[in-house]
Structures are given as structure tokens and as C-alpha cells.
Design a protein around this motif. Sequence first.
Motif, PDB file in Angstrom:
ATOM      1  N   ALA A   1      -1.592   9.762 -18.137  1.00 15.73           N
ATOM      2  CA  ALA A   1      -2.682   9.207 -17.340  1.00 15.73           C
ATOM      3  C   ALA A   1      -2.218   9.015 -15.897  1.00 15.73           C
ATOM      4  CB  ALA A   1      -3.134   7.867 -17.921  1.00 15.73           C
ATOM      5  N   SER A   2      -3.100   9.264 -14.975  1.00 16.59           N
ATOM      6  CA  SER A   2      -2.745   9.091 -13.571  1.00 16.59           C
ATOM      7  C   SER A   2      -2.578   7.609 -13.264  1.00 16.59           C
ATOM      8  CB  SER A   2      -3.830   9.686 -12.669  1.00 16.59           C
ATOM      9  OG  SER A   2      -4.979   8.872 -12.677  1.00 16.59           O
ATOM     10  N   PHE A   3      -1.931   7.339 -12.162  1.00 12.67           N
ATOM     11  CA  PHE A   3      -1.732   5.961 -11.732  1.00 12.67           C
ATOM     12  C   PHE A   3      -3.070   5.254 -11.585  1.00 12.67           C
ATOM     13  CE2 PHE A   3      -1.390   2.823  -8.318  1.00 12.67           C
ATOM     14  CZ  PHE A   3      -0.418   2.005  -8.850  1.00 12.67           C
ATOM     15  N   GLU A   4      -4.057   5.948 -10.982  1.00 12.13           N
ATOM     16  CA  GLU A   4      -5.378   5.336 -10.799  1.00 12.13           C
ATOM     17  C   GLU A   4      -6.046   5.035 -12.134  1.00 12.13           C
ATOM     18  OE1 GLU A   4      -5.121   7.979  -7.049  1.00 12.13           O
ATOM     19  OE2 GLU A   4      -4.359   8.067  -9.056  1.00 12.13           O
TER      20      GLU A   4
ATOM     21  N   SER B   1      -9.211   3.749  -7.435  1.00 10.02           N
ATOM     22  CA  SER B   1      -9.239   5.024  -6.720  1.00 10.02           C
ATOM     23  C   SER B   1      -8.604   4.818  -5.348  1.00 10.02           C
ATOM     24  CB  SER B   1     -10.672   5.536  -6.553  1.00 10.02           C
ATOM     25  OG  SER B   1     -10.694   6.636  -5.667  1.00 10.02           O
ATOM     26  N   LEU B   2      -7.369   5.264  -5.195  1.00  9.93           N
ATOM     27  CA  LEU B   2      -6.686   5.114  -3.912  1.00  9.93           C
ATOM     28  C   LEU B   2      -7.413   5.885  -2.820  1.00  9.93           C
ATOM     29  CD1 LEU B   2      -2.952   5.358  -5.049  1.00  9.93           C
ATOM     30  CD2 LEU B   2      -4.228   3.313  -4.434  1.00  9.93           C
ATOM     31  N   GLU B   3      -8.069   7.000  -3.184  1.00 11.13           N
ATOM     32  CA  GLU B   3      -8.830   7.779  -2.208  1.00 11.13           C
ATOM     33  C   GLU B   3      -9.977   6.978  -1.598  1.00 11.13           C
ATOM     34  OE1 GLU B   3      -7.018   9.608  -4.154  1.00 11.13           O
ATOM     35  OE2 GLU B   3      -6.294  10.836  -2.521  1.00 11.13           O
TER      36      GLU B   3
ATOM     37  N   ALA C   1       0.836  -1.208   0.000  1.00 10.65           N
ATOM     38  CA  ALA C   1       0.000   0.000   0.000  1.00 10.65           C
ATOM     39  C   ALA C   1       0.867   1.252   0.000  1.00 10.65           C
ATOM     40  CB  ALA C   1      -0.937  -0.003   1.203  1.00 10.65           C
ATOM     41  N   GLU C   2       1.920   1.251   0.773  1.00  6.39           N
ATOM     42  CA  GLU C   2       2.840   2.397   0.788  1.00  6.39           C
ATOM     43  C   GLU C   2       3.483   2.599  -0.578  1.00  6.39           C
ATOM     44  OE1 GLU C   2       5.634   1.681   3.920  1.00  6.39           O
ATOM     45  OE2 GLU C   2       4.212   2.271   5.489  1.00  6.39           O
ATOM     46  N   SER C   3       3.825   1.501  -1.251  1.00  3.12           N
ATOM     47  CA  SER C   3       4.448   1.621  -2.573  1.00  3.12           C
ATOM     48  C   SER C   3       3.462   2.181  -3.599  1.00  3.12           C
ATOM     49  CB  SER C   3       5.015   0.283  -3.046  1.00  3.12           C
ATOM     50  OG  SER C   3       3.991  -0.599  -3.465  1.00  3.12           O
ATOM     51  N   LEU C   4       2.171   1.823  -3.478  1.00  2.30           N
ATOM     52  CA  LEU C   4       1.166   2.382  -4.390  1.00  2.30           C
ATOM     53  C   LEU C   4       1.064   3.895  -4.219  1.00  2.30           C
ATOM     54  CD1 LEU C   4      -1.796  -0.165  -4.190  1.00  2.30           C
ATOM     55  CD2 LEU C   4      -0.116   0.093  -6.016  1.00  2.30           C
ATOM     56  N   MET C   5       1.054   4.345  -2.965  1.00  2.73           N
ATOM     57  CA  MET C   5       0.965   5.784  -2.699  1.00  2.73           C
ATOM     58  C   MET C   5       2.212   6.497  -3.216  1.00  2.73           C
ATOM     59  SD  MET C   5      -2.007   6.109  -1.482  1.00  2.73           S
ATOM     60  CE  MET C   5      -2.181   7.657  -0.658  1.00  2.73           C
ATOM     61  N   ALA C   6       3.362   5.891  -3.057  1.00  2.00           N
ATOM     62  CA  ALA C   6       4.604   6.495  -3.546  1.00  2.00           C
ATOM     63  C   ALA C   6       4.610   6.572  -5.070  1.00  2.00           C
ATOM     64  CB  ALA C   6       5.807   5.695  -3.043  1.00  2.00           C
ATOM     65  N   ARG C   7       4.145   5.511  -5.735  1.00  2.00           N
ATOM     66  CA  ARG C   7       4.086   5.523  -7.202  1.00  2.00           C
ATOM     67  C   ARG C   7       3.138   6.602  -7.690  1.00  2.00           C
ATOM     68  NH1 ARG C   7       2.961  -0.188  -9.603  1.00  2.00           N
ATOM     69  NH2 ARG C   7       2.829   1.051 -11.484  1.00  2.00           N
TER      70      ARG C   7
ATOM     71  N   ALA D   1       2.430   9.381  -6.220  1.00  2.00           N
ATOM     72  CA  ALA D   1       3.064  10.679  -6.008  1.00  2.00           C
ATOM     73  C   ALA D   1       4.099  10.986  -7.084  1.00  2.00           C
ATOM     74  CB  ALA D   1       3.717  10.722  -4.626  1.00  2.00           C
ATOM     75  N   GLN D   2       4.644   9.970  -7.727  1.00  2.00           N
ATOM     76  CA  GLN D   2       5.678  10.170  -8.744  1.00  2.00           C
ATOM     77  C   GLN D   2       5.116  10.486 -10.124  1.00  2.00           C
ATOM     78  OE1 GLN D   2       7.986   6.598  -8.547  1.00  2.00           O
ATOM     79  NE2 GLN D   2       9.010   7.192  -6.651  1.00  2.00           N
ATOM     80  N   VAL D   3       3.818  10.251 -10.340  1.00  2.00           N
ATOM     81  CA  VAL D   3       3.226  10.507 -11.659  1.00  2.00           C
ATOM     82  C   VAL D   3       3.161  12.012 -11.886  1.00  2.00           C
ATOM     83  CG1 VAL D   3       1.139  10.302 -13.058  1.00  2.00           C
ATOM     84  CG2 VAL D   3       1.900   8.379 -11.673  1.00  2.00           C
TER      85      VAL D   3
END
Length: 100
Positions: free
Chosen positions: A69-72, A78-80, A55-61, A63-65
Motif C-alpha cells: 500500500a502506498s504511504f497515502e 493525498s500529499l498531492e 512535510a519534507e519527511s512525509l515526502m521522503a517517506r 518516495a521510499q515506498v
Amino acid sequence: GGQRKAREEGIRRECKGMVLVGMAGRSTARAGSEAGGCLSACGHAFHHECMRRYAESLMARRAQVTHGASFEQENGISLEHGEFVCPVCRRVCNLSLPVQ
């Protein structure tokens, strides 16, 4: 090598519990019935600590976009809203259920 084995041993010591991933949502079992809940799981289970790191790695990825297209959007999640993709089968999930 030796570093990988030591890292894996450290992860095993930290990973005390297991979680089963799946999707929780609203459902109507019969026409005209009140809405209820529905749980479905892809059947894959993970160490609790490994899921936390994932989960932490998904949030970090996310943030890097910086463009495109967004990561989601790329992953249909939808990570939110607490969604993620199962690391094994890539099915959309929003639930990690502790199991014994």
C-alpha cells in the motif's frame, strides 16, 4: 546528551513562528445556501520550521515506498492535495495557519 541539547537549541533559534494545523473545505451551513468555506482545527500548534521539516519527511517517506500500500493509502491522505496527518493526534489536515 550534549548533542541532543545542542540540536534542540539550534531548532529553537530557527523556529520563530508557530502554525496551527487543521482542515479547510467546502461547506453549506444551511440547506439551499451557497457553498462556502469551513475551517476546523485539532488544536495542535507547531513551530513553523518543525512543520516544514515534517512535510519534507512525509515526502521522503513517500518516495521510499516501493511495494504494498502506498504511504497515502496507509495514512488516508493525498500529499498531492496538500494533505498530511497531525503529528500529535493523526487527524487528517490540509492547512497550517500562522499564529502569533
